[in-house]
Design an enzyme around this catalytic site. Sequence first.
Site, PDB file in Angstrom:
ATOM      1  N   GLY A  57       0.778  -1.239   0.000  1.00  0.00           N
ATOM      2  CA  GLY A  57       0.000   0.000   0.000  1.00  0.00           C
ATOM      3  C   GLY A  57       0.803   1.280   0.000  1.00  0.00           C
ATOM      4  O   GLY A  57       0.326   2.305   0.468  1.00  0.00           O
ATOM      5  N   HIS A 101       0.968   1.233 -13.350  1.00  0.00           N
ATOM      6  CA  HIS A 101       1.766   0.059 -13.740  1.00  0.00           C
ATOM      7  C   HIS A 101       3.244   0.461 -13.696  1.00  0.00           C
ATOM      8  O   HIS A 101       3.595   1.543 -14.204  1.00  0.00           O
ATOM      9  CB  HIS A 101       1.364  -0.434 -15.134  1.00  0.00           C
ATOM     10  CG  HIS A 101       2.127  -1.629 -15.575  1.00  0.00           C
ATOM     11  ND1 HIS A 101       1.884  -2.904 -15.088  1.00  0.00           N
ATOM     12  CD2 HIS A 101       3.170  -1.753 -16.422  1.00  0.00           C
ATOM     13  CE1 HIS A 101       2.753  -3.748 -15.630  1.00  0.00           C
ATOM     14  NE2 HIS A 101       3.536  -3.080 -16.435  1.00  0.00           N
TER      15      HIS A 101
HETATM   16  C1  GRF Z   1       4.420  -2.574  -6.653  1.00  0.00           C
HETATM   17  O1  GRF Z   1       5.088  -3.567  -7.410  1.00  0.00           O
HETATM   18  C2  GRF Z   1       4.120  -1.399  -7.534  1.00  0.00           C
HETATM   19  O2  GRF Z   1       5.151  -1.236  -8.498  1.00  0.00           O
HETATM   20  C3  GRF Z   1       2.847  -1.816  -8.211  1.00  0.00           C
HETATM   21  O3  GRF Z   1       2.135  -2.575  -7.254  1.00  0.00           O
HETATM   22  C4  GRF Z   1       3.063  -3.123  -6.293  1.00  0.00           C
HETATM   23  C5  GRF Z   1       2.651  -2.807  -4.882  1.00  0.00           C
HETATM   24  O4  GRF Z   1       2.574  -1.444  -4.710  1.00  0.00           O
HETATM   25  N1  GRF Z   1       2.082  -0.685  -8.652  1.00  0.00           N
HETATM   26  P1  GRF Z   1       2.048  -0.853  -3.276  1.00  0.00           P
HETATM   27  O5  GRF Z   1       3.269  -0.556  -2.479  1.00  0.00           O
HETATM   28  O6  GRF Z   1       1.200  -1.928  -2.641  1.00  0.00           O
HETATM   29  O7  GRF Z   1       1.277   0.373  -3.614  1.00  0.00           O
END
Ligand code: GRF
Length: 196
Positions: free
Chosen positions: A11, A99
């Site tokens: 998150g 992404h």
């Molecule tokens: C990470 O790999 C990010 O690059 C992608 O989702 C994954 C988790 O992101 N967008 P977060 O820290 O849970 O927001």
Amino acid sequence: LNIGVLVSGGGTNLQAIIDGTKFGGIKGDIKVVISNKEDTYALERAKHNNIEAVYETDEDRVIQILKNHKVDLVVLAGYLKIISPKFVESFREKIINIHPSLIPSFCGEGYYGEKVHQAVIDYGVKVTGATVHFVDEKADNGPIIMQDTVDVNHDDDAKSVAKKVLEVEHKILNESIKLFCENKLSIQGRRVFINE
Ligand code: GRF
């Protein structure tokens, strides 16, 4: 506007949006955070910020929860599940995704999380980055709202690239949501125009 955020992992993108609504001038409120993974830190982050945090894997119930909160914008923030055409239709042009690559490179089936950055290293590209786009029926395929880049240096590995890209993700996700909430984004075919 009312924002709903869908998560699966730690998150950090959710945290960036929370900070953006508090201090970053995003004219929107996060009404609910929904995760398809039960004990994930993203749900803790929501609770720490007095935001309704829900663990839900049934898509119909996810859609119902978002409708109940009168959500105007759905943000997929590290949400590792493909959403159905029915979901896309329910929130046509109101779902955005972040992404961790420069779409159309390193995206689609099988390209998520660390795998993206390993593929970047293995391919030997000199620049990578992140993309915010509207979600349509095909994974990682909708009209692109914003992109930004990071250099890939000879001493980088998947982890160091992931770290640099995550910073960029937080930045462009907030900027994109801010523009959406100010109704400054217009979609014409595959192209998104920003009406500053
Ligand atoms: C990470 O790999 C990010 O690059 C992608 O989702 C994954 C988790 O992101 N967008 P977060 O820290 O849970 O927001």
